[in-house]
Write an enzyme that holds these catalytic residues in place. Structure first.
Site, PDB file in Angstrom:
ATOM      1  N   ARG A 108       1.201  -1.093   0.046  1.00 53.31           N
ATOM      2  CA  ARG A 108      -0.110   0.247   0.138  1.00 53.31           C
ATOM      3  C   ARG A 108       1.016   1.557   0.239  1.00 53.31           C
ATOM      4  O   ARG A 108       2.065   1.340   0.395  1.00 53.31           O
ATOM      5  CB  ARG A 108      -0.594   0.357   1.445  1.00 53.31           C
ATOM      6  CG  ARG A 108      -2.031  -1.357   1.147  1.00 53.31           C
ATOM      7  CD  ARG A 108      -2.445  -0.617   2.402  1.00 53.31           C
ATOM      8  NE  ARG A 108      -2.454  -1.326   3.591  1.00 53.31           N
ATOM      9  CZ  ARG A 108      -2.613  -1.988   4.333  1.00 53.31           C
ATOM     10  NH1 ARG A 108      -3.951  -1.803   5.375  1.00 53.31           N
ATOM     11  NH2 ARG A 108      -2.208  -2.405   5.250  1.00 53.31           N
ATOM     12  N   SER A 175       7.364  -5.510   7.000  1.00 54.72           N
ATOM     13  CA  SER A 175       6.896  -6.148   8.126  1.00 54.72           C
ATOM     14  C   SER A 175       7.698  -8.069   7.703  1.00 54.72           C
ATOM     15  O   SER A 175       6.644  -8.715   8.137  1.00 54.72           O
ATOM     16  CB  SER A 175       5.073  -6.325   7.768  1.00 54.72           C
ATOM     17  OG  SER A 175       4.378  -5.034   7.891  1.00 54.72           O
ATOM     18  N   ASP A 228       4.264  -3.374  11.148  1.00 53.46           N
ATOM     19  CA  ASP A 228       3.309  -3.030  10.839  1.00 53.46           C
ATOM     20  C   ASP A 228       2.584  -2.800  12.427  1.00 53.46           C
ATOM     21  O   ASP A 228       1.728  -2.248  12.413  1.00 53.46           O
ATOM     22  CB  ASP A 228       2.330  -3.305   9.860  1.00 53.46           C
ATOM     23  CG  ASP A 228       2.191  -6.023  10.388  1.00 53.46           C
ATOM     24  OD1 ASP A 228       3.473  -6.338  10.961  1.00 53.46           O
ATOM     25  OD2 ASP A 228       1.943  -6.403   9.491  1.00 53.46           O
TER      26      ASP A 228
HETATM   27  C1  BGC Z   1       6.199 -11.336  10.141  1.00 52.92           C
HETATM   28  C2  BGC Z   1       5.840 -10.106  11.577  1.00 52.92           C
HETATM   29  C3  BGC Z   1       5.337  -8.856  10.830  1.00 52.92           C
HETATM   30  C4  BGC Z   1       3.898 -10.066  11.155  1.00 52.92           C
HETATM   31  C5  BGC Z   1       2.163  -9.261  10.571  1.00 52.92           C
HETATM   32  C6  BGC Z   1       5.277 -12.091  10.315  1.00 52.92           C
HETATM   33  O1  BGC Z   1       5.122 -12.993   9.595  1.00 52.92           O
HETATM   34  O2  BGC Z   1       7.131 -11.880  11.062  1.00 52.92           O
HETATM   35  O3  BGC Z   1       6.912  -8.814  11.501  1.00 52.92           O
HETATM   36  O4  BGC Z   1       4.334  -8.282  11.565  1.00 52.92           O
HETATM   37  O5  BGC Z   1       3.892 -10.927  10.041  1.00 52.92           O
HETATM   38  O6  BGC Z   1       2.376  -8.875   9.149  1.00 52.92           O
END
Ligand code: BGC
Length: 508
Positions: A108, A175, A228
């Site tokens: 996004r 993320s 995130d």
């Molecule tokens: C990642 C995290 C992320 C989460 C939600 C996980 O697979 O390791 O960093 O916050 O997914 O998106």
């Protein structure tokens, strides 16, 4: 009766007996097969049980692992990563900021306008785009060039209708597990959620983006790198100051919360302006022997690109729930012919996506039309009798209920760690701001939640809420509020970029 008549009668009786025996035999065999299917379901139910006693063990294990992860690097499977966010936005932020949110199947781009006063709706434009599958496993250059090309188009479009910002500041939501070295630098530790771009592991993700921006002639500065969960916490806290933690339950799952600096033992002496810092738990990698693990989980993990990693995530998040259900139906299909001959589609990993599982689970038509259609269209299983469709709904229910209840236990684990679970917690009720354990017992506590699985799967959400209330108990649970945040991961990154660029912002 003459001799001939007698022979004919005996013959008829014999044939009748044979036919009856065959029919009974078939019925017995089919009943036995049906019982085997029921047996598979019963076994699954048994293995996925999450009674309150077990949830309490998971709560305790989460709190203990949080301590261990904060005590030393590698002290726990919970990485408890520093984020360098030591203050959360407070409403004084002003100006136009961009955000880029990369972390799942879509990315996004946002342009956020901040007025310098807290407003419940922040003006923002957003564009969502899918990440092409081949870029998820290609090279970092290809991925970033693609993203920056889209960002550039977005900026041009936005600036054509509005005056351009004097400097373009960007909050980058990335993320995946990142070992941050400052607010806007951090090394990628590993990929999750099906991404696998090997040349990027160990690299500074901000630098990769900043280089792609210059390569593509886009004048923009990466001001903040956030997970995130951290973006979601920023927006959650901006909207409601009682927000202490954020949870994502979407393609992947994770949580973050605001921790006291003195509790982050592995980073003593860390300069913080507020006496605390947001910690990205990376709870997807949490593990405990108390988690109810089944043979399906073990096989899914072994065949995944990241075996022995993200164990909690593989039981909870959207990337995996549909796949667990597919594995159970496949086993049923192998044990009996109730789903007809084993369909080749049913053998295909990840073909059953979680949104479809949710649709089957929530099918309230009397003859389970949605289930029939999904089995037919996606798994290639035709003409499934109603009782077998009901079994499929049961499987979805067991898998999603376990996931939701475990996520609930994780949330209460965080509350326990920070002394907000109504028991005084293992932090002894010492809270930022000097709250005592008795005052913490009655303080309003908000946890903000984002992610497609939580937002779009009603039954999952209901199971999660029910379990949080069950664990906290009737008396204390009204003090804990679970709130949805929309686009928090992106807007929050812009807010953090703003909060660290704006001289007017005040510490929390
Ligand atoms: C990642 C995290 C992320 C989460 C939600 C996980 O697979 O390791 O960093 O916050 O997914 O998106």
């Amino acid at each position: 009766m003459g001799k001939v008549g007698f022979v004919v009668a005996v013959g008829i009786a014999t044939v009748t007996c044979v036919v009856a025996a065959a029919v009974v035999g078939r019925r017995v065999r089919s009943r036995r097969k049906w019982m085997r299917v029921v047996g598979v379901l019963k076994e699954l139910e048994q293995a996925c049980q999450t009674p309150l006693s077990r949830l309490r063990q998971v709560v305790d294990a989460m709190a203990v692992e949080m301590h261990a992860g904060l005590a030393s690097e590698g002290g726990s499977k919970l990485k408890m990563l520093l984020t360098y966010v030591d203050k959360l936005p407070n409403g004084s932020e002003k100006g136009i900021y961009y955000a880029l949110d990369l972390g799942g199947t879509n990315f996004r781009i946002l342009r956020v306008q901040l007025e310098g006063r807290r407003s419940s709706t922040i003006r923002h434009d957003v564009e969502r785009m899918p990440v092409p599958q081949h870029l998820m496993t290609g090279t970092s250059k290809d991925l970033f060039d693609f993203i920056v090309a889209s960002l550039r188009q977005f900026v041009e479009k936005e600036e054509a209708k509005d005056s351009p910002a004097s400097t373009r500041e960007l909050g980058f939501t990335f993320s995946f597990p990142v070992k941050q070295t400052s607010l806007n630098s951090g090394l990628l530790m590993k990929w999750t959620k099906g991404f696998s771009i090997n040349d990027m592991v160990g690299k500074d993700v901000c630098e990769c983006l900043q280089q792609a921006l210059s390569r593509n002639g886009l004048d923009m500065h990466v001001a903040a790198l956030v997970n995130d969960t951290v973006g979601t916490l920023a927006l959650g806290h901006y909207n409601d100051e009682d927000t202490v933690a954020a949870v994502i339950i979407g393609t992947g799952t994770n949580a973050c919360y605001f921790e006291r600096a003195d509790a982050i033992i592995k980073a003593q002496g860390l300069p913080t302006t507020s006496g605390g810092m947001v910690v990205n738990m990376e709870w997807g990698n949490f593990w405990s022997s108390h988690l109810p693990r089944t043979s399906y989980d073990i096989e899914l993990d072994a065949q995944s690109p990241n075996p022995n990693d993200q164990g909690f995530e593989k039981m909870i998040s959207g990337m995996y729930l549909g796949e667990i259900v597919r594995r159970v139906i496949l086993r049923m299909s192998l044990e009996s012919d109730i789903f007809g001959p084993v369909s080749p589609s049913l053998c295909e990993a990840f073909i059953l996506r979680t949104p479809l599982m949710a649709a089957m689970h929530e099918d309230d038509s009397p003859d389970l039309n949605v289930v029939a259609r999904a089995l037919n269209d996606v798994l290639g299983i035709r003409d499934v009798p109603l009782k077998a469709r009901k079994i499929v709904v049961n499987v979805c229910d067991v898998v999603s209920r376990r996931a939701a209840r475990l996520a609930a236990a994780g949330i209460v684990g965080i509350l326990k760690k920070i002394g907000r679970d109504g028991t005084g917690g293992i932090a002894g009720g010492r809270l930022k701001g000097g709250g005592s354990s008795s005052s913490s017992r009655s303080r309003r506590t908000v946890v903000t939640i984002e992610g497609g699985l939580y937002v779009e799967y009603r039954m999952f959400r209901e199971y999660l809420h029910e379990a949080v209330a069950e664990i906290l108990g009737e008396e204390f649970s009204p003090h804990v509020v679970l709130k949805v945040t929309e686009d928090g991961s992106g807007i929050g990154a812009a807010l953090i970029a703003a909060s660290y660029s704006s001289s007017e912002s005040v510490d929390t």
